[in-house]
Design an enzyme around this catalytic site. Sequence first.
Site, PDB file in Angstrom:
ATOM      1  N   ASP A  11       1.854  -6.487   0.613  1.00 30.47           N
ATOM      2  CA  ASP A  11       1.993  -6.654  -0.854  1.00 30.47           C
ATOM      3  C   ASP A  11       3.451  -6.472  -0.739  1.00 30.47           C
ATOM      4  O   ASP A  11       4.166  -5.405  -0.702  1.00 30.47           O
ATOM      5  CB  ASP A  11       1.386  -5.288  -1.582  1.00 30.47           C
ATOM      6  N   ASP A  53      -1.895  -8.673  -2.687  1.00 27.70           N
ATOM      7  CA  ASP A  53      -1.813  -8.739  -1.231  1.00 27.70           C
ATOM      8  C   ASP A  53      -1.620 -10.258  -0.625  1.00 27.70           C
ATOM      9  O   ASP A  53      -2.571 -10.926  -0.808  1.00 27.70           O
ATOM     10  CB  ASP A  53      -2.569  -7.943  -0.145  1.00 27.70           C
ATOM     11  N   ASN A 105       7.104  -5.551  16.529  1.00 27.39           N
ATOM     12  CA  ASN A 105       5.593  -5.300  16.142  1.00 27.39           C
ATOM     13  C   ASN A 105       5.531  -5.146  14.863  1.00 27.39           C
ATOM     14  O   ASN A 105       6.064  -3.983  14.547  1.00 27.39           O
ATOM     15  CB  ASN A 105       4.869  -4.430  17.148  1.00 27.39           C
ATOM     16  N   LYS A 133      -7.134  -3.126  -3.260  1.00 29.26           N
ATOM     17  CA  LYS A 133      -7.398  -1.620  -3.815  1.00 29.26           C
ATOM     18  C   LYS A 133      -8.395  -0.692  -3.225  1.00 29.26           C
ATOM     19  O   LYS A 133      -9.464  -0.041  -3.912  1.00 29.26           O
ATOM     20  CB  LYS A 133      -7.812  -1.730  -5.205  1.00 29.26           C
ATOM     21  N   TYR A 229      -1.042  11.879   5.464  1.00 22.31           N
ATOM     22  CA  TYR A 229      -1.680  11.138   4.522  1.00 22.31           C
ATOM     23  C   TYR A 229      -0.509  10.090   3.835  1.00 22.31           C
ATOM     24  O   TYR A 229       0.223  10.611   3.180  1.00 22.31           O
ATOM     25  CB  TYR A 229      -2.831  11.595   3.617  1.00 22.31           C
ATOM     26  N   LYS A 232      -3.071   4.222   0.674  1.00 31.31           N
ATOM     27  CA  LYS A 232      -4.283   3.362   1.061  1.00 31.31           C
ATOM     28  C   LYS A 232      -3.595   2.014   1.530  1.00 31.31           C
ATOM     29  O   LYS A 232      -2.379   2.010   1.155  1.00 31.31           O
ATOM     30  CB  LYS A 232      -5.024   2.792  -0.321  1.00 31.31           C
ATOM     31  N   SER A 243     -24.651 -17.512  17.590  1.00 32.43           N
ATOM     32  CA  SER A 243     -24.978 -17.498  18.901  1.00 32.43           C
ATOM     33  C   SER A 243     -24.598 -16.250  19.682  1.00 32.43           C
ATOM     34  O   SER A 243     -23.776 -16.317  20.465  1.00 32.43           O
ATOM     35  CB  SER A 243     -24.040 -18.806  19.413  1.00 32.43           C
ATOM     36  N   TYR A 348      -1.901   9.456  -6.115  1.00 30.28           N
ATOM     37  CA  TYR A 348      -1.002  10.045  -7.081  1.00 30.28           C
ATOM     38  C   TYR A 348      -1.342  11.391  -7.541  1.00 30.28           C
ATOM     39  O   TYR A 348      -2.639  11.607  -7.594  1.00 30.28           O
ATOM     40  CB  TYR A 348      -0.898   9.285  -8.398  1.00 30.28           C
TER      41      TYR A 348
HETATM   42  C1  F6R Z   1      -3.418   1.042  -6.541  1.00 31.19           C
HETATM   43  C2  F6R Z   1      -2.441   0.056  -7.213  1.00 31.19           C
HETATM   44  C3  F6R Z   1      -2.223   0.186  -8.678  1.00 31.19           C
HETATM   45  C4  F6R Z   1      -1.238   1.147  -9.113  1.00 31.19           C
HETATM   46  C5  F6R Z   1      -0.936   1.469 -10.640  1.00 31.19           C
HETATM   47  C6  F6R Z   1       0.341   2.292 -11.157  1.00 31.19           C
HETATM   48  O1  F6R Z   1      -3.288   0.710  -5.245  1.00 31.19           O
HETATM   49  O2  F6R Z   1      -1.573  -0.758  -6.792  1.00 31.19           O
HETATM   50  O3  F6R Z   1      -3.302   0.631  -9.159  1.00 31.19           O
HETATM   51  O4  F6R Z   1      -1.252   2.542  -8.460  1.00 31.19           O
HETATM   52  O5  F6R Z   1      -1.135   0.246 -11.450  1.00 31.19           O
HETATM   53  O6  F6R Z   1       1.248   1.782 -10.670  1.00 31.19           O
HETATM   54  P1  F6R Z   1       2.793   1.943 -10.872  1.00 31.19           P
HETATM   55  O7  F6R Z   1       2.547   3.343 -10.336  1.00 31.19           O
HETATM   56  O8  F6R Z   1       3.579   1.202 -10.091  1.00 31.19           O
HETATM   57  O9  F6R Z   1       2.830   1.779 -12.315  1.00 31.19           O
HETATM   58 MG    MG Z   2       0.639  -3.554  -5.338  1.00 36.95          MG
HETATM   59 MG    MG Z   3      -3.215  -4.453  -2.878  1.00 41.64          MG
END
Ligand code: F6R
Ligand code: MG
Ligand code: MG
Length: 366
Positions: A11, A53, A105, A133, A229, A232, A243, A348
Amino acid sequence: MRTTVSVIKADIGSVAGHVTVPDQLLDYARNKCREAVETGLIKSFYVTHAGDDLELIFSHEKGVDNPEIHGFAWEVFKGATEEVSKKLKLYAAGQDLLKDAFSGNVKGMGPGVAEIEFIERRSDPIGVFMADKTEPGAWNIYLYRIFADPFNTAGLVIDPRMHDGFKFTVLDVVEGVEAVFEIPEELYDLLAIIGTQSRYVIKEVRRKSDDEIAAVASTTRLSLIAGRYVGKDDPVLIVRAQSGFPAMGEILEAFSKPYLVAGWMRGSHYGPLMPVSLKYSKVTRFDGPPRLIGLGFQVSNGLLVGPVDLFDDPAFDPVRDLASRITEYIRLHGPFMPHRLGPEEMEYTTLPQVLEKFRERWVKSD
Ligand code: F6R
Ligand code: MG
Ligand code: MG
């Protein structure tokens, strides 16, 4: 001949928030890929996007983890960020490029990678699945259905070439270790583990009888940040078909159920994974619902022939309808679990600040 298919994604900027990748970015990447075909670095390519992405799909003869191929993908992402995303002030320009200098890499540098290398059969169909997502553990239930569930994949029961079963390599993203499970013998053990998809993620699947690679998922970024962590990583998956592997229709059958996956709004909610055609590869409602696109190719003498837009079919309308109804229902919960993820998985959170703000207010309860 040995051919490698690499799917490398990042992304690096999107339009109207985290909704979709604009044509300018896709065009930039396609031009660079055309040049790479001319210089002989890659043999063929397909550039597309899953939601926000940018997805680069290459065929080549250089094997997996090749520094030239990874370096090229990195250059495309870097160049597109500088020359397109930043200039157009796209949203979250360069978001997934976590490092400045390339070191051989792209794993651990932000982009997601799934690569598969095999000796071409007489004819070699593959499916490339790309989701937005959500996280790599989202594939667990689908890979289980494709390679281990006879109610999904008839070939496990009636095709002698698949009847011995498959073996699954599972990555523990907390400890950074992996283990192999053989199916059907260890089916219940595998399910006991991969049901915790936030921690145990299927990395690859091989046919048990000859160790032939059958499927590869993008878990690379997770493995390198094990123990911590960091959020995502919208995943990709390559699956070989026909086959002695599941038929393309058996692979697609697994996606006829819109299972709940973690991600969606702010990487902090469960929602149904909705299979869509390329036309609908954008996220809208509550930044979702989490989307899946699927492309079918023939790998022929090192070239990608295709693609077929696999979910561009009314046969998947009921799946999308069900996903929409699940969306309607689960959204009713607003900020409550189980719609919202558990505190340890949320991308978040304001919880530490809220707890701190009211630290003095809590008194001993009888
Ligand atoms: C989840 C995603 C979106 C953002 C949301 C808030 O992976 O990309 O749901 O988390 O739109 O985005 P910001 O914090 O950039 O305003
Ligand atoms: Mg994004
Ligand atoms: Mg994405």
